[in-house]
Design an enzyme around this catalytic site. Structure first.
Site, mmCIF file in Angstrom:
data_model
loop_
_atom_site.group_PDB
_atom_site.id
_atom_site.type_symbol
_atom_site.label_atom_id
_atom_site.label_comp_id
_atom_site.label_asym_id
_atom_site.label_seq_id
_atom_site.Cartn_x
_atom_site.Cartn_y
_atom_site.Cartn_z
ATOM 1 C CG HIS A 1 -5.514 -1.679 3.659
ATOM 2 N ND1 HIS A 1 -4.473 -0.800 3.469
ATOM 3 C CD2 HIS A 1 -6.638 -0.916 3.712
ATOM 4 C CE1 HIS A 1 -4.948 0.447 3.438
ATOM 5 N NE2 HIS A 1 -6.263 0.403 3.571
ATOM 6 C CG ASP B 1 -2.329 -3.442 -2.664
ATOM 7 O OD1 ASP B 1 -2.323 -3.139 -1.451
ATOM 8 O OD2 ASP B 1 -2.393 -2.597 -3.580
ATOM 9 N N GLY C 1 -9.969 12.265 -4.386
ATOM 10 C CA GLY C 1 -10.012 11.887 -2.974
ATOM 11 C C GLY C 1 -11.212 11.038 -2.613
ATOM 12 C CG LEU D 1 -14.172 5.834 -6.519
ATOM 13 C CD1 LEU D 1 -15.277 6.491 -7.349
ATOM 14 C CD2 LEU D 1 -14.575 4.403 -6.173
ATOM 15 C CB SER D 2 -7.667 4.577 -7.999
ATOM 16 O OG SER D 2 -7.075 3.840 -7.045
ATOM 17 C CB SER D 3 -8.607 10.558 -8.810
ATOM 18 O OG SER D 3 -8.126 10.904 -7.547
ATOM 19 C CD GLU E 1 -0.188 7.046 -5.800
ATOM 20 O OE1 GLU E 1 -0.559 7.054 -6.994
ATOM 21 O OE2 GLU E 1 -0.917 7.398 -4.872
ATOM 22 C CG ASP F 1 -5.337 1.760 -6.196
ATOM 23 O OD1 ASP F 1 -5.992 0.762 -5.850
ATOM 24 O OD2 ASP F 1 -5.068 2.691 -5.425
HETATM 25 C C1 GLA Z 1 -5.036 2.277 -1.867
HETATM 26 C C2 GLA Z 1 -3.698 1.811 -2.423
HETATM 27 C C3 GLA Z 1 -3.770 0.357 -2.891
HETATM 28 C C4 GLA Z 1 -4.371 -0.556 -1.825
HETATM 29 C C5 GLA Z 1 -5.659 0.043 -1.258
HETATM 30 C C6 GLA Z 1 -6.168 -0.743 -0.086
HETATM 31 O O1 GLA Z 1 -5.999 2.345 -2.855
HETATM 32 O O2 GLA Z 1 -3.287 2.638 -3.474
HETATM 33 O O3 GLA Z 1 -2.487 -0.081 -3.289
HETATM 34 O O4 GLA Z 1 -3.444 -0.824 -0.821
HETATM 35 O O5 GLA Z 1 -5.471 1.390 -0.841
HETATM 36 O O6 GLA Z 1 -6.515 -2.028 -0.465
#
Ligand code: GLA
Length: 392
Positions: free
Chosen positions: A34, A36, A121, A124-126, A163, A175
């Site tokens: 948190h 970025d 969910g 891990l950024s799917s 996004e 991400d």
């Molecule tokens: C999610 C967001 C990122 C980042 C993280 C927390 O993954 O997509 O941009 O803010 O939360 O670090």
């Protein structure tokens, strides 16, 4: 699904012919959470869990999208991709295609099949993996046909825009940047205010350690609204501060400057959020530097401090991630652990001595299950290259 089987599935859906395969990896963030969205430092790496996009060019203007785990096909015409933001699935892909077209990439009719090995969910950024897999497919084809350059930083920015604008999640760039720009065996120290970045080798196994991903299996809900709210609170703190101290973003404040100026932040909740951002940013810079010196013990201590700040100040951990954190910290051979990603469920990461990995997995699993009732999953993280075409 394995790529060979996916190719068979592609042919069942769309018929025989040439198929190209592109991947967008998932990511873990080692530290810098948190930060970025406030212009701060992050320290993520791309991992071997991925989204794959199988593609074949069509001779008309239709984009057709299928998914290995969902029924039906989403169809759209490339001349009007603006109205697909709230469809149940396929919006990430069409959002990316739409923005790329606006930015001058040549878009062609395409048949596409998507498959994810990243659990949805899971933090891990799917979503970034899907966006980046789409972007690298379109960019590569546009490059081959009309010579548009492939700029992976720009692809990350496009994926983030999709996004933000298409899905309504006001996320930062971390991400998508990690997924596009990852390199095997390297983490990326990225300053999000200007996208200045450096690769940092992660040779954990040579140092005797393994990076474990610990999935709480807690289904995440309302992440977008809670995330946007936290981001709004940080923006509020920045608005209160910027008349008093010369900064271009919240993360530019040093801890000492924060201490001097925190009195100007009127809302106590916004003050807590801002304190997390400033201290987490300082921890991230320090973590990258101690890792370079090979000081994994100090790196791990910074991970613990990061989790505790996300729990107490940013308040995004929740019961399950805190239970997983406790479960990890209590095991023998663990030198660092924290939640990773947005929070509110999803995954934690832990650095574990190689010879303790088995006992760690059994012990953390039992402890977490006892605390929450959920059965967790554990994976070893392999740090891989970012967005790319694969030939197999
Ligand atoms: C999610 C967001 C990122 C980042 C993280 C927390 O993954 O997509 O941009 O803010 O939360 O670090």
């Amino acid at each position: 699904m394995e790529i060979g089987l996916l190719k068979e599935k592609f042919c069942e859906i769309y018929g025989e012919g040439e198929i190209r395969v592109f991947v967008g990896p998932a990511r873990v963030n080692l530290i810098g959470e948190h930060t970025d969205h406030q212009g701060g430092y992050v320290f993520p790496c791309a991992i071997s869990l991925r989204s794959a996009c199988l593609v074949r060019i069509r001779s008309d203007n239709r984009i057709r999208i299928a998914a290995s785990d969902l029924p039906g096909i989403v169809e759209a015409d490339i001349s009007d991709l603006s109205g697909y933001g709230s469809i149940p699935w396929g919006n990430y892909q069409l959002g990316v295609a739409h923005i790329m077209r606006q930015k001058g990439y040549s878009l062609y009719g395409m048949d596409m099949l998507f498959d994810e090995t990243v659990p949805h969910g899971s933090g891990l950024s799917s979503s970034a993996a899907i966006e980046v897999a789409t972007a690298i497919s379109i960019a590569t084809i546009s490059h081959e046909r009309v010579g548009t350059p492939i700029n992976k930083v720009e692809l990350a920015q496009i994926a983030q825009m999709a996004e933000n604008e298409y899905v309504g999640m006001n996320c930062g760039i971390m991400d998508q940047f990690a997924s596009a720009m990852g390199q095997e065996g390297q983490a990326i120290l990225l300053r999000c205010s200007d996208l200045d970045y450096h690769y940092a080798p992660i040779q954990l196994s040579q140092m005797g350690y393994t990076l474990m991903i610990c999935n709480t299996k807690k289904p995440r809900s309302l992440v977008t609204s809670a995330y946007n709210q936290r981001r709004g609170e940080c923006d509020e703190a920045y608005a209160d501060l910027k008349g008093h101290v010369n900064i271009a973003c919240l993360a530019e404040l040093s801890p000492a400057q924060f201490h001097e100026n925190e009195k100007y932040i009127r809302n106590p909740v916004a003050k807590k959020r801002a304190k997390h951002v400033v201290l987490e940013n300082a921890r991230t810079i320090q973590a990258a530097s101690v890792l370079k010196e090979g000081n994994i013990i100090r790196f791990g201590e910074l991970m613990y401090a990061s989790h505790e700040s996300l729990r107490d100040l940013f308040e995004v951990t929740g019961e399950e991630l805190d239970a997983m954190y406790r479960a990890c910290v209590a095991q023998k051979g663990v030198v660092g652990a924290r939640m990773t990603g947005a929070g509110f469920g999803g995954c934690a990461i832990a650095i574990v001595e190689n010879e303790q990995v088995e006992a760690f997995t059994a012990g953390a699993c039992e402890s977490y299950k006892k605390q929450t009732g959920y059965t967790p999953a554990f994976y070893m993280a392999e740090i891989t290259d970012g967005a790319r075409e694969i030939y197999s």
